[in-house]
Design a protein around this motif. Structure first.
Motif, PDB file in Angstrom:
ATOM      1  N   ALA A 123       0.794  -1.344   0.022  1.00 28.99           N
ATOM      2  CA  ALA A 123       0.091   0.053   0.124  1.00 28.99           C
ATOM      3  C   ALA A 123       0.957   1.260   0.104  1.00 28.99           C
ATOM      4  CB  ALA A 123      -0.860  -0.011   1.266  1.00 28.99           C
ATOM      5  N   VAL A 124       0.219   2.508  -0.249  1.00 26.77           N
ATOM      6  CA  VAL A 124       0.957   3.748  -0.162  1.00 26.77           C
ATOM      7  C   VAL A 124       0.529   4.318   0.987  1.00 26.77           C
ATOM      8  CG1 VAL A 124       1.330   3.602  -2.779  1.00 26.77           C
ATOM      9  CG2 VAL A 124      -0.862   4.655  -1.812  1.00 26.77           C
ATOM     10  N   ILE A 125      -0.493   3.946   1.509  1.00 30.22           N
ATOM     11  CA  ILE A 125      -1.302   4.819   2.704  1.00 30.22           C
ATOM     12  C   ILE A 125      -1.705   3.574   3.627  1.00 30.22           C
ATOM     13  CG2 ILE A 125      -2.876   6.272   3.568  1.00 30.22           C
ATOM     14  CD1 ILE A 125      -3.191   7.906   1.167  1.00 30.22           C
ATOM     15  N   ILE A 126      -1.173   3.651   5.019  1.00 22.57           N
ATOM     16  CA  ILE A 126      -1.644   2.817   6.037  1.00 22.57           C
ATOM     17  C   ILE A 126      -2.211   3.710   7.413  1.00 22.57           C
ATOM     18  CG2 ILE A 126      -0.978   1.002   7.568  1.00 22.57           C
ATOM     19  CD1 ILE A 126       0.761  -0.129   5.475  1.00 22.57           C
ATOM     20  N   GLN A 127      -3.558   3.434   7.474  1.00 28.20           N
ATOM     21  CA  GLN A 127      -3.896   4.299   8.770  1.00 28.20           C
ATOM     22  C   GLN A 127      -4.245   3.311   9.861  1.00 28.20           C
ATOM     23  OE1 GLN A 127      -7.052   7.056   7.873  1.00 28.20           O
ATOM     24  NE2 GLN A 127      -8.020   6.354   9.594  1.00 28.20           N
ATOM     25  N   ARG A 128      -3.812   3.585  10.897  1.00 31.80           N
ATOM     26  CA  ARG A 128      -4.062   2.317  12.083  1.00 31.80           C
ATOM     27  C   ARG A 128      -4.848   3.292  13.110  1.00 31.80           C
ATOM     28  NH1 ARG A 128      -1.165  -2.440  13.086  1.00 31.80           N
ATOM     29  NH2 ARG A 128      -2.722  -3.742  14.618  1.00 31.80           N
ATOM     30  N   THR A 129      -5.887   2.627  13.697  1.00 29.12           N
ATOM     31  CA  THR A 129      -6.771   3.375  14.653  1.00 29.12           C
ATOM     32  C   THR A 129      -7.048   2.427  15.887  1.00 29.12           C
ATOM     33  OG1 THR A 129      -7.981   4.664  12.863  1.00 29.12           O
ATOM     34  CG2 THR A 129      -9.005   4.341  14.817  1.00 29.12           C
ATOM     35  N   GLN A 130      -6.816   2.868  16.866  1.00 29.08           N
ATOM     36  CA  GLN A 130      -7.162   1.995  18.068  1.00 29.08           C
ATOM     37  C   GLN A 130      -8.155   2.932  19.027  1.00 29.08           C
ATOM     38  OE1 GLN A 130      -3.516   1.347  20.243  1.00 29.08           O
ATOM     39  NE2 GLN A 130      -3.044  -0.626  18.935  1.00 29.08           N
ATOM     40  N   THR A 131      -9.307   2.327  19.105  1.00 18.42           N
ATOM     41  CA  THR A 131     -10.468   3.006  20.058  1.00 18.42           C
ATOM     42  C   THR A 131     -10.774   2.278  21.173  1.00 18.42           C
ATOM     43  OG1 THR A 131     -11.633   3.684  18.005  1.00 18.42           O
ATOM     44  CG2 THR A 131     -12.894   3.449  19.650  1.00 18.42           C
ATOM     45  N   CYS A 132     -10.681   2.810  22.234  1.00 17.24           N
ATOM     46  CA  CYS A 132     -11.045   2.280  23.713  1.00 17.24           C
ATOM     47  C   CYS A 132     -12.505   2.381  24.067  1.00 17.24           C
ATOM     48  CB  CYS A 132     -10.240   2.990  24.511  1.00 17.24           C
ATOM     49  SG  CYS A 132     -10.377   2.219  26.426  1.00 17.24           S
ATOM     50  N   ILE A 133     -13.144   1.259  24.274  1.00 15.71           N
ATOM     51  CA  ILE A 133     -14.549   1.372  24.455  1.00 15.71           C
ATOM     52  C   ILE A 133     -14.723   1.048  26.017  1.00 15.71           C
ATOM     53  CG2 ILE A 133     -16.740  -0.176  23.957  1.00 15.71           C
ATOM     54  CD1 ILE A 133     -15.378  -1.370  21.486  1.00 15.71           C
ATOM     55  N   TYR A 134     -15.468   2.121  26.373  1.00 16.49           N
ATOM     56  CA  TYR A 134     -15.931   2.174  27.746  1.00 16.49           C
ATOM     57  C   TYR A 134     -17.132   1.517  28.284  1.00 16.49           C
ATOM     58  CZ  TYR A 134     -11.728   4.898  28.304  1.00 16.49           C
ATOM     59  OH  TYR A 134     -10.526   5.551  28.539  1.00 16.49           O
ATOM     60  N   ASN A 135     -17.618   1.079  29.575  1.00 15.21           N
ATOM     61  CA  ASN A 135     -18.826   0.668  29.842  1.00 15.21           C
ATOM     62  C   ASN A 135     -19.902   1.505  29.545  1.00 15.21           C
ATOM     63  OD1 ASN A 135     -17.862   2.235  32.149  1.00 15.21           O
ATOM     64  ND2 ASN A 135     -19.475   1.171  33.256  1.00 15.21           N
ATOM     65  N   GLU A 136     -20.958   1.099  29.742  1.00 21.68           N
ATOM     66  CA  GLU A 136     -22.296   2.198  29.529  1.00 21.68           C
ATOM     67  C   GLU A 136     -23.248   2.047  30.747  1.00 21.68           C
ATOM     68  OE1 GLU A 136     -23.294   4.054  27.201  1.00 21.68           O
ATOM     69  OE2 GLU A 136     -21.581   3.239  25.730  1.00 21.68           O
ATOM     70  N   TRP A 137     -22.740   1.308  31.635  1.00 26.73           N
ATOM     71  CA  TRP A 137     -23.562   1.120  33.005  1.00 26.73           C
ATOM     72  C   TRP A 137     -23.323   2.131  33.848  1.00 26.73           C
ATOM     73  CZ3 TRP A 137     -22.814  -1.187  37.893  1.00 26.73           C
ATOM     74  CH2 TRP A 137     -23.994  -1.475  38.865  1.00 26.73           C
ATOM     75  N   LYS A 138     -24.448   2.764  34.352  1.00 31.28           N
ATOM     76  CA  LYS A 138     -24.378   3.928  35.284  1.00 31.28           C
ATOM     77  C   LYS A 138     -23.963   3.652  36.711  1.00 31.28           C
ATOM     78  CE  LYS A 138     -25.794   6.964  32.161  1.00 31.28           C
ATOM     79  NZ  LYS A 138     -26.329   6.169  30.987  1.00 31.28           N
ATOM     80  N   GLY A 139     -24.060   2.485  37.069  1.00 32.55           N
ATOM     81  CA  GLY A 139     -23.904   2.341  38.570  1.00 32.55           C
ATOM     82  C   GLY A 139     -25.136   2.368  39.703  1.00 32.55           C
ATOM     83  N   PHE A 140     -24.901   2.284  40.732  1.00 36.42           N
ATOM     84  CA  PHE A 140     -26.104   2.462  41.702  1.00 36.42           C
ATOM     85  C   PHE A 140     -26.085   4.097  41.974  1.00 36.42           C
ATOM     86  CE2 PHE A 140     -24.525  -1.792  42.958  1.00 36.42           C
ATOM     87  CZ  PHE A 140     -25.876  -2.558  42.530  1.00 36.42           C
ATOM     88  N   LEU A 141     -25.099   4.611  42.036  1.00 29.91           N
ATOM     89  CA  LEU A 141     -25.097   6.368  41.954  1.00 29.91           C
ATOM     90  C   LEU A 141     -25.123   6.828  40.854  1.00 29.91           C
ATOM     91  CD1 LEU A 141     -22.723   6.859  45.158  1.00 29.91           C
ATOM     92  CD2 LEU A 141     -25.233   6.258  45.073  1.00 29.91           C
ATOM     93  N   TRP A 142     -25.812   6.502  39.687  1.00 38.15           N
ATOM     94  CA  TRP A 142     -25.839   6.818  38.446  1.00 38.15           C
ATOM     95  C   TRP A 142     -26.057   8.317  38.047  1.00 38.15           C
ATOM     96  CZ3 TRP A 142     -30.267   8.966  37.859  1.00 38.15           C
ATOM     97  CH2 TRP A 142     -31.373   8.329  38.612  1.00 38.15           C
ATOM     98  N   TRP A 143     -26.320   8.996  39.156  1.00 37.53           N
ATOM     99  CA  TRP A 143     -26.617  10.504  38.773  1.00 37.53           C
ATOM    100  C   TRP A 143     -25.403  11.307  38.503  1.00 37.53           C
ATOM    101  CZ3 TRP A 143     -24.444  14.001  42.245  1.00 37.53           C
ATOM    102  CH2 TRP A 143     -24.032  13.557  43.449  1.00 37.53           C
ATOM    103  N   THR A 144     -24.207  10.749  39.234  1.00 37.00           N
ATOM    104  CA  THR A 144     -23.201  11.451  39.176  1.00 37.00           C
ATOM    105  C   THR A 144     -22.411  11.143  37.647  1.00 37.00           C
ATOM    106  OG1 THR A 144     -21.876   9.592  40.039  1.00 37.00           O
ATOM    107  CG2 THR A 144     -22.530  11.342  41.460  1.00 37.00           C
ATOM    108  N   SER A 145     -22.589   9.964  37.302  1.00 34.76           N
ATOM    109  CA  SER A 145     -22.342   9.570  35.745  1.00 34.76           C
ATOM    110  C   SER A 145     -23.019  10.471  34.635  1.00 34.76           C
ATOM    111  CB  SER A 145     -22.335   8.073  35.482  1.00 34.76           C
ATOM    112  OG  SER A 145     -22.079   7.859  34.315  1.00 34.76           O
TER     113      SER A 145
END
Length: 399
Positions: A123-145
């Motif tokens: 190839a003449v162009i190589i693009q490498r992407t790393q994406t960090c995926i985080y949780n979607e759960w708000k927890g018991f004290l979800w209002w702070t999140s």
């Protein structure tokens, strides 16, 4: 939707509908103006795309102006030099090839081609992407999140991208000759690239000892890493849309900032259809948003104008009521004090209340306030003593 998200939506809707929708009307007007600006730029780009010639690599030299080096050695006309340096807008269809294969620079020890680490593709162009995926759960004290999810999502970098490029050219497939190629100059271009995804894998991240407490209090924690690799491979047919000019006898094409395309997999007809659809959407969006904004702002102006008039009327009524009440209090005080008034200070008209009003301009202090008002309401008011014409009276207070 949680309770706090409903509260945020309620606050935002109340803010948008404040002043009878004036804020919402202003936001729609801003969106309409932006749509009009985008429509004008897209309409101009569409017109230029329709007028631009679509040629092959072998037929490109006949459309280009002469080389800038030859024009600079002639009469020295600055206008011709600038036009030649700017280049002509063309739509070029070609095949990707690395630059060393056509310019004969085999003695160059720098890498002239890239190889994918995952698939081994060239190839003449190589693009490498790393994406960090985080949780979607708000927890018991979800209002702070909830609050952090609204204001603090951009604080943490979730994606890292690295891109490697080497010089490349476009050649004509099938009947390519050694001298028929176009150098692609992508320096400073922010247009999307026609990259092909060759590697896509999601790797889970092991939980740390603090993950349970992070989940309990609603803090985000990483659960996976998405690794993706995209390349522009050799031999891929793409379309280049840009300004083409001659540089030292070799044609070179670079991106045009006024156009939404530079390197694309679409043909000229597909670009025109796609850009025409976007232009129509922007046109009707500007009309709809502008109409709604004018209607909402007009309604808000009329409602607030009426409210202001009602407020002014209430203020005037309260002011008149206060004046009438004060006048009645003064009349009542004059009536109560009339028994103790000597004969020389009684009103010359009613002979019941004290003289408190002086006529203007004669200055005679001969009437009470009530009788002075009745004299002023006559068709031709005159002082009852000197018979001089008057135009008002003043309340006189004794210290």
């Amino acid at each position: 939707m949680s309770l706090h998200e409903q509260a945020v939506v309620s606050i935002l809707s109340s803010l948008a509908l404040s002043f009878d929708g004036a804020v919402l009307g202003a936001a729609l007007a801003y969106a309409a103006i932006r749509s009009i600006i985008s429509f004008r730029s897209n309409a101009s780009a569409l017109r230029r795309l329709r007028e631009a010639p679509s040629v092959g690599v072998s037929d490109l030299r006949s459309l280009l102006p002469p080389d800038d080096s030859s024009s600079s050695s002639g009469s020295g006309d600055s206008v011709d030099i600038s036009e030649a340096a700017e280049g002509s807008l063309v739509i070029l269809r070609g095949t990707v090839e690395f630059k060393s294969a056509v310019d004969g620079s085999w003695k160059n020890f720098k890498p002239s081609i890239l190889v994918s680490q995952e698939t081994g593709d060239k190839a003449v162009i190589i693009q490498r992407t790393q994406t960090c995926i985080y949780n979607e759960w708000k927890g018991f004290l979800w209002w702070t999140s909830d609050l952090r999810s609204i204001f603090a999502k951009s604080w943490r970098e979730r994606e890292s991208t690295s891109i490697r490029t080497v010089p490349f050219v476009l050649i004509e497939r099938g009947r390519w000759q050694l001298g028929d190629f176009v150098i692609v100059n992508a320096d400073g271009s922010k247009h999307p690239l026609p990259l092909t995804t060759v590697y896509h894998q999601l790797q889970p991240i092991s939980a740390s000892p603090y993950t349970f407490f992070q989940a309990l209090f609603g803090h985000e924690y990483p659960i996976g890493l998405l690794d993706e690799e995209k390349i522009l491979p050799l031999g891929k047919d793409i379309t280049a849309v840009g300004l083409c000019s001659m540089r030292k006898g070799i044609p070179e094409i670079k991106s045009c900032k006024d156009l939404p395309y530079f390197l694309s997999e679409m043909s000229k007809d597909e670009m025109i259809v796609n850009l025409g659809f976007r232009t129509k959407v922007l046109f009707w969006s500007a009309i709809v948003l502008g109409s709604f904004s004018i209607g909402i702002l007009g309604f808000s102006f009329i409602r607030n104008w009426r409210r202001w008039k009602e407020w002014r009327q209430r203020q005037d009524q309260e002011h008149h009521a206060q004046r009438n009440a004060s006048a009645q209090d003064e009349d009542a005080s004059e009536d109560t004090e009339s028994a103790d008034v000597p004969d020389g200070q009684l009103c010359v008209i009613c002979l019941m209340r004290r003289r408190v009003s002086a006529f203007v301009p004669c200055g005679h202090l001969v009437c009470c306030r009530r009788c002075a008002s009745s004299v002023e309401r006559e068709l031709y008011p005159k002082c009852p003593v000197c018979r001089q014409s008057i135009y008002g009276s003043l309340r006189v207070y004794e210290s």
